[in-house]
Design a protein around this motif. Structure first.
Motif, PDB file in Angstrom:
ATOM      1  N   ASN A 211       0.912  -1.181  -0.156  1.00  0.00           N
ATOM      2  CA  ASN A 211      -0.022  -0.073   0.110  1.00  0.00           C
ATOM      3  C   ASN A 211       0.917   1.241   0.035  1.00  0.00           C
ATOM      4  OD1 ASN A 211      -2.266   1.699   0.301  1.00  0.00           O
ATOM      5  ND2 ASN A 211      -2.499   1.322   2.322  1.00  0.00           N
ATOM      6  N   GLU A 212       0.402   2.125  -0.862  1.00  0.00           N
ATOM      7  CA  GLU A 212       1.173   3.460  -0.906  1.00  0.00           C
ATOM      8  C   GLU A 212       1.133   4.391   0.384  1.00  0.00           C
ATOM      9  OE1 GLU A 212       3.469   6.707  -2.173  1.00  0.00           O
ATOM     10  OE2 GLU A 212       3.432   4.802  -3.178  1.00  0.00           O
ATOM     11  N   SER A 213      -0.219   4.207   0.964  1.00  0.00           N
ATOM     12  CA  SER A 213      -0.478   5.196   2.169  1.00  0.00           C
ATOM     13  C   SER A 213       0.281   4.816   3.390  1.00  0.00           C
ATOM     14  CB  SER A 213      -2.193   5.023   2.173  1.00  0.00           C
ATOM     15  OG  SER A 213      -2.648   5.767   3.458  1.00  0.00           O
ATOM     16  N   ARG A 214       0.465   5.696   4.011  1.00  0.00           N
ATOM     17  CA  ARG A 214       0.728   5.144   5.542  1.00  0.00           C
ATOM     18  C   ARG A 214      -0.298   4.621   6.611  1.00  0.00           C
ATOM     19  NH1 ARG A 214       5.088   6.222   8.735  1.00  0.00           N
ATOM     20  NH2 ARG A 214       6.224   7.624   6.979  1.00  0.00           N
ATOM     21  N   LEU A 215      -1.641   4.996   6.025  1.00  0.00           N
ATOM     22  CA  LEU A 215      -2.562   4.804   6.802  1.00  0.00           C
ATOM     23  C   LEU A 215      -2.896   2.891   6.286  1.00  0.00           C
ATOM     24  CD1 LEU A 215      -5.018   7.355   6.957  1.00  0.00           C
ATOM     25  CD2 LEU A 215      -3.489   6.776   8.805  1.00  0.00           C
TER      26      LEU A 215
END
Length: 278
Positions: free
Chosen positions: A31-35
């Motif tokens: 996943n690219e997102s930190r979340l």
């Protein structure tokens, strides 16, 4: 037909319940997102970031070393205990011995960890060993509770073993040591491999017992992950978990291939022995 459809449906639900979370974990490791709960596109940056996380890598390497060492000692001791329970009949103290072997299976890990901590502290005060808490104490603790699983697996395999094969070897003049290494050990090798894999997994996964017997410089991977989860799961943990899943899957496949090959060799030997006797 209706019954078979119901069974297939239950099996599908069971497999989905077990493996869908693992598949989602693997997907979200890219996943690219930190979340971790918000999808932001595909990326491998968390694997790159994992390579620079020395704390997590050190903990992972420490856990792998402890798991490998403890699993090896557990197999050696558990195999001897399983053979004693399966082959030595009703000797004096057998009930007590069996109870001591199987006690870690039902003992709460909190009680096991606390009792081992008190043991190590007492030994250090009496004889000066082990000095502090660290890799040695964690390994001894893991051997203590994983050995029971190996003993049960080996004992169940020995109970179902046809003893006439060993008796035939004894009639031909083979010594007990040769019978064990040439006949018994190859036959029970699938159980030994299974016991080693189970002991390795239990040691790698342990958190409670390691928390009691570890020191400041011996933090295992489950302890690092547990402390990180309090502040929120990071995608780096997903990446590390994916790598561990890949390694474990590879080990299981290799062990399965080896056991299947050993089983084919055993069947061929049995067929050749039956044809020669006939």
């Amino acid at each position: 037909m209706r019954r078979s459809s119901f069974v297939l449906g239950v099996m599908a639900f069971g497999y989905a319940f077990l493996y869908v979370p693992i598949i989602l974990l693997i997907i979200y490791s890219f996943n690219e997102s930190r979340l971790v709960t918000v999808w932001g596109g595909w990326s491998t940056k968390w694997y790159v970031g994992l390579l620079h996380n020395q704390q997590m890598l050190s903990a992972a390497w420490l856990s792998l070393r402890i798991a490998a060492i403890s699993a090896t000692f557990s197999v050696a001791l558990g195999t001897l205990a399983g053979m004693a329970m399966a082959r030595f009949g009703r000797f004096r103290g057998r009930v007590l011995f069996g109870g001591m072997i199987t006690a870690p299976l039902v003992m709460p890990e909190v009680i096991t960890g606390l009792s081992l901590l008190l043991l190590f502290v007492s030994l250090e005060q009496l004889i000066g060993w082990p000095e502090g808490r660290g890799i040695t104490t964690i390994t001894i603790a893991h051997v203590t509770f994983t050995m029971a699983f190996v003993a049960v697996i080996v004992q169940s395999r020995l109970v179902s073993l046809d003893e006439s094969i060993e008796e035939a070897a004894m009639d031909l003049g083979a010594r007990p040591a040769k019978i064990f290494f040439v006949i018994t050990l190859p036959i029970i090798s699938p159980a030994i491999v299974s016991g080693w894999l189970l002991a390795f997994t239990l040691s790698l996964d342990d958190l409670v017992i390691a928390s009691f017997v570890s020191g400041p410089a011996s933090t295992t991977l489950p302890m690092v992950i547990f402390s990180s989860v309090r502040l929120g799961v990071t995608p780096e943990i997903n990446a590390l978990a994916t790598i561990i899943v890949a390694l474990v899957t590879t080990g299981i496949i290799v062990a399965g291939v080896m056991m299947a090959r050993q089983e084919r060799i055993r069947r061929i030997d049995e067929q050749m022995a039956a044809s020669s006797n006939g």
